[in-house]
Design a protein around this motif. Structure first.
Motif, PDB file in Angstrom:
ATOM      1  N   GLU A  15     -43.359  16.830  18.853  1.00 19.01           N
ATOM      2  CA  GLU A  15     -44.152  15.622  18.641  1.00 19.01           C
ATOM      3  C   GLU A  15     -44.564  15.078  20.010  1.00 19.01           C
ATOM      4  OE1 GLU A  15     -46.140  12.845  16.433  1.00 19.01           O
ATOM      5  OE2 GLU A  15     -44.843  14.342  15.505  1.00 19.01           O
ATOM      6  N   LEU A  16     -45.860  14.980  20.238  1.00 21.09           N
ATOM      7  CA  LEU A  16     -46.389  14.541  21.533  1.00 21.09           C
ATOM      8  C   LEU A  16     -46.167  13.046  21.708  1.00 21.09           C
ATOM      9  CD1 LEU A  16     -47.889  15.998  23.810  1.00 21.09           C
ATOM     10  CD2 LEU A  16     -50.024  15.307  22.756  1.00 21.09           C
ATOM     11  N   ASP A  17     -45.535  12.672  22.815  1.00 23.52           N
ATOM     12  CA  ASP A  17     -45.366  11.269  23.175  1.00 23.52           C
ATOM     13  C   ASP A  17     -46.000  11.064  24.552  1.00 23.52           C
ATOM     14  OD1 ASP A  17     -43.574  12.339  25.044  1.00 23.52           O
ATOM     15  OD2 ASP A  17     -41.795  11.708  23.945  1.00 23.52           O
ATOM     16  N   GLY A  18     -45.894   9.868  25.080  1.00 22.57           N
ATOM     17  CA  GLY A  18     -46.526   9.569  26.368  1.00 22.57           C
ATOM     18  C   GLY A  18     -46.066  10.470  27.495  1.00 22.57           C
ATOM     19  N   ARG A  19     -44.768  10.780  27.531  1.00 27.04           N
ATOM     20  CA  ARG A  19     -44.220  11.641  28.601  1.00 27.04           C
ATOM     21  C   ARG A  19     -44.795  13.047  28.508  1.00 27.04           C
ATOM     22  NH1 ARG A  19     -40.130  15.306  29.010  1.00 27.04           N
ATOM     23  NH2 ARG A  19     -39.551  15.010  26.835  1.00 27.04           N
ATOM     24  N   LEU A  20     -44.797  13.615  27.296  1.00 25.51           N
ATOM     25  CA  LEU A  20     -45.342  14.960  27.123  1.00 25.51           C
ATOM     26  C   LEU A  20     -46.854  14.978  27.311  1.00 25.51           C
ATOM     27  CD1 LEU A  20     -43.222  16.215  24.098  1.00 25.51           C
ATOM     28  CD2 LEU A  20     -42.896  16.697  26.524  1.00 25.51           C
ATOM     29  N   LEU A  21     -47.494  13.891  26.935  1.00 26.83           N
ATOM     30  CA  LEU A  21     -48.939  13.780  27.129  1.00 26.83           C
ATOM     31  C   LEU A  21     -49.294  13.902  28.607  1.00 26.83           C
ATOM     32  CD1 LEU A  21     -51.735  13.153  25.877  1.00 26.83           C
ATOM     33  CD2 LEU A  21     -51.223  10.731  26.236  1.00 26.83           C
ATOM     34  N   ARG A  22     -48.514  13.265  29.475  1.00 23.36           N
ATOM     35  CA  ARG A  22     -48.775  13.363  30.914  1.00 23.36           C
ATOM     36  C   ARG A  22     -48.693  14.818  31.381  1.00 23.36           C
ATOM     37  NH1 ARG A  22     -46.783   9.101  29.974  1.00 23.36           N
ATOM     38  NH2 ARG A  22     -45.701   7.412  30.834  1.00 23.36           N
ATOM     39  N   THR A  23     -47.769  15.571  30.815  1.00 24.87           N
ATOM     40  CA  THR A  23     -47.623  16.978  31.190  1.00 24.87           C
ATOM     41  C   THR A  23     -48.806  17.794  30.689  1.00 24.87           C
ATOM     42  OG1 THR A  23     -45.215  16.771  31.115  1.00 24.87           O
ATOM     43  CG2 THR A  23     -46.122  19.001  31.025  1.00 24.87           C
ATOM     44  N   LEU A  24     -49.200  17.586  29.436  1.00 27.68           N
ATOM     45  CA  LEU A  24     -50.257  18.409  28.841  1.00 27.68           C
ATOM     46  C   LEU A  24     -51.668  17.912  29.136  1.00 27.68           C
ATOM     47  CD1 LEU A  24     -48.760  19.370  25.376  1.00 27.68           C
ATOM     48  CD2 LEU A  24     -48.984  20.769  27.432  1.00 27.68           C
ATOM     49  N   ALA A  25     -51.797  16.759  29.782  1.00 33.07           N
ATOM     50  CA  ALA A  25     -53.131  16.270  30.123  1.00 33.07           C
ATOM     51  C   ALA A  25     -53.814  17.190  31.131  1.00 33.07           C
ATOM     52  CB  ALA A  25     -53.062  14.842  30.665  1.00 33.07           C
ATOM     53  N   HIS A  26     -53.039  18.002  31.839  1.00 35.62           N
ATOM     54  CA  HIS A  26     -53.629  18.972  32.762  1.00 35.62           C
ATOM     55  C   HIS A  26     -54.071  20.187  31.956  1.00 35.62           C
ATOM     56  CE1 HIS A  26     -54.277  21.741  36.009  1.00 35.62           C
ATOM     57  NE2 HIS A  26     -54.074  20.759  36.882  1.00 35.62           N
ATOM     58  N   PRO A  27     -55.369  20.525  31.963  1.00 33.36           N
ATOM     59  CA  PRO A  27     -55.873  21.620  31.122  1.00 33.36           C
ATOM     60  C   PRO A  27     -55.195  22.970  31.376  1.00 33.36           C
ATOM     61  CG  PRO A  27     -57.693  20.415  32.144  1.00 33.36           C
ATOM     62  CD  PRO A  27     -56.421  19.884  32.730  1.00 33.36           C
ATOM     63  N   MET A  28     -54.791  23.244  32.605  1.00 30.28           N
ATOM     64  CA  MET A  28     -54.138  24.527  32.908  1.00 30.28           C
ATOM     65  C   MET A  28     -52.816  24.644  32.150  1.00 30.28           C
ATOM     66  SD  MET A  28     -54.228  27.399  34.578  1.00 30.28           S
ATOM     67  CE  MET A  28     -55.456  27.111  35.835  1.00 30.28           C
ATOM     68  N   ARG A  29     -52.067  23.552  32.089  1.00 30.68           N
ATOM     69  CA  ARG A  29     -50.780  23.589  31.384  1.00 30.68           C
ATOM     70  C   ARG A  29     -50.989  23.785  29.893  1.00 30.68           C
ATOM     71  NH1 ARG A  29     -48.830  18.451  34.537  1.00 30.68           N
ATOM     72  NH2 ARG A  29     -48.820  19.394  36.597  1.00 30.68           N
ATOM     73  N   PHE A 110     -56.611  14.631  27.563  1.00 27.07           N
ATOM     74  CA  PHE A 110     -55.944  15.680  26.801  1.00 27.07           C
ATOM     75  C   PHE A 110     -56.854  16.221  25.698  1.00 27.07           C
ATOM     76  CE2 PHE A 110     -53.554  16.361  22.801  1.00 27.07           C
ATOM     77  CZ  PHE A 110     -52.909  17.536  23.127  1.00 27.07           C
ATOM     78  N   LEU A 111     -57.469  15.325  24.931  1.00 26.67           N
ATOM     79  CA  LEU A 111     -58.334  15.745  23.821  1.00 26.67           C
ATOM     80  C   LEU A 111     -59.585  16.464  24.323  1.00 26.67           C
ATOM     81  CD1 LEU A 111     -57.963  12.677  21.437  1.00 26.67           C
ATOM     82  CD2 LEU A 111     -56.950  14.963  21.173  1.00 26.67           C
ATOM     83  N   HIS A 112     -60.126  16.051  25.460  1.00 29.74           N
ATOM     84  CA  HIS A 112     -61.261  16.785  26.045  1.00 29.74           C
ATOM     85  C   HIS A 112     -60.836  18.202  26.406  1.00 29.74           C
ATOM     86  CE1 HIS A 112     -64.724  14.022  26.557  1.00 29.74           C
ATOM     87  NE2 HIS A 112     -63.786  13.099  26.386  1.00 29.74           N
ATOM     88  N   GLY A 113     -59.632  18.339  26.961  1.00 28.18           N
ATOM     89  CA  GLY A 113     -59.125  19.671  27.284  1.00 28.18           C
ATOM     90  C   GLY A 113     -58.948  20.535  26.043  1.00 28.18           C
ATOM     91  N   VAL A 114     -58.437  19.950  24.963  1.00 29.18           N
ATOM     92  CA  VAL A 114     -58.284  20.672  23.699  1.00 29.18           C
ATOM     93  C   VAL A 114     -59.658  21.111  23.190  1.00 29.18           C
ATOM     94  CG1 VAL A 114     -57.626  20.427  21.262  1.00 29.18           C
ATOM     95  CG2 VAL A 114     -56.100  19.577  23.060  1.00 29.18           C
TER      96      VAL A 114
END
Length: 196
Positions: A15-29, A110-114
């Protein structure tokens, strides 16, 4: 990636929360995590080759994903010099509204990267149409449908579609693919359009 209001199975879905969002906001990750989920365990070198970047970059991003608990070392492979990584979960669930309230800029990034990843997947499928086997060409679909629905009707329709998709879901995407089968991607987007 998925957006879902059903309870998630923590062994399969994070479940994505703010902490995980910061990690996945980078498109490479986000791309790396997707590759590990689809293709199974890999080294930083293998991921670098697939993504067309240097190993230093993939090593750095793998460490960030590991710190967030999104990937783990695969101890059954490699050695001290050759570290293998695997995804800790099969999927990601998130509540867009909640994330937008908490972290609007990161959520949009994050959503733009998705969206970029989804577009690249579609372009790869289009590019492969000429060499695709006829039965797969016939089974594939690139289309859109326009409806006139309320928000409640749209939600209901998406729940019905998700129930159908769940019926065909693979338990382990990294397991060997049965003979005659291929990995199939189904991308869904449902959103209101401006009518100007």
């Amino acid at each position: 990636m998925s957006q879902n209001d059903e309870p998630t199975d923590p062994a399969r879905t994070v479940e994505l929360d703010g902490r995980l969002l910061r990690t996945l906001a980078h498109p490479m990750r986000n791309r790396m995590l997707g590759l590990l989920r689809v293709h199974g365990p890999a080294t930083a070198t293998t991921l670098a080759e697939r993504l067309g970047v240097n190993t230093g970059a993939t090593s750095y991003h793998l460490r960030q994903l590991a710190e967030a608990g999104l990937v783990v070392e695969d101890d059954s492979r490699g050695n001290a010099r050759d570290r293998w990584w695997k995804s800790a979960h099969q999927g990601t669930a998130f509540d867009t509204g909640k994330l937008l309230d908490e972290e609007p800029e990161l959520t949009l990034g994050f959503l733009h990267g998705v969206g970029q990843i989804y577009a690249e997947n579609m372009f790869q499928a289009i590019d492969s149409l000429q060499t695709m086997a006829p039965e797969w060409r016939e089974a594939s679909l690139i289309s859109d449908y326009l409806f006139r629905l309320s928000a409640a009707e749209t939600h209901q329709m998406m729940q019905e579609v998700l129930a159908v998709l769940e019926k065909y879901r693979s338990e382990d995407l990294t397991a060997p693919i049965p003979e005659g089968a291929k990995q199939v991607t189904v991308q869904i987007q449902a959103y209101p359009r401006e009518t100007r």
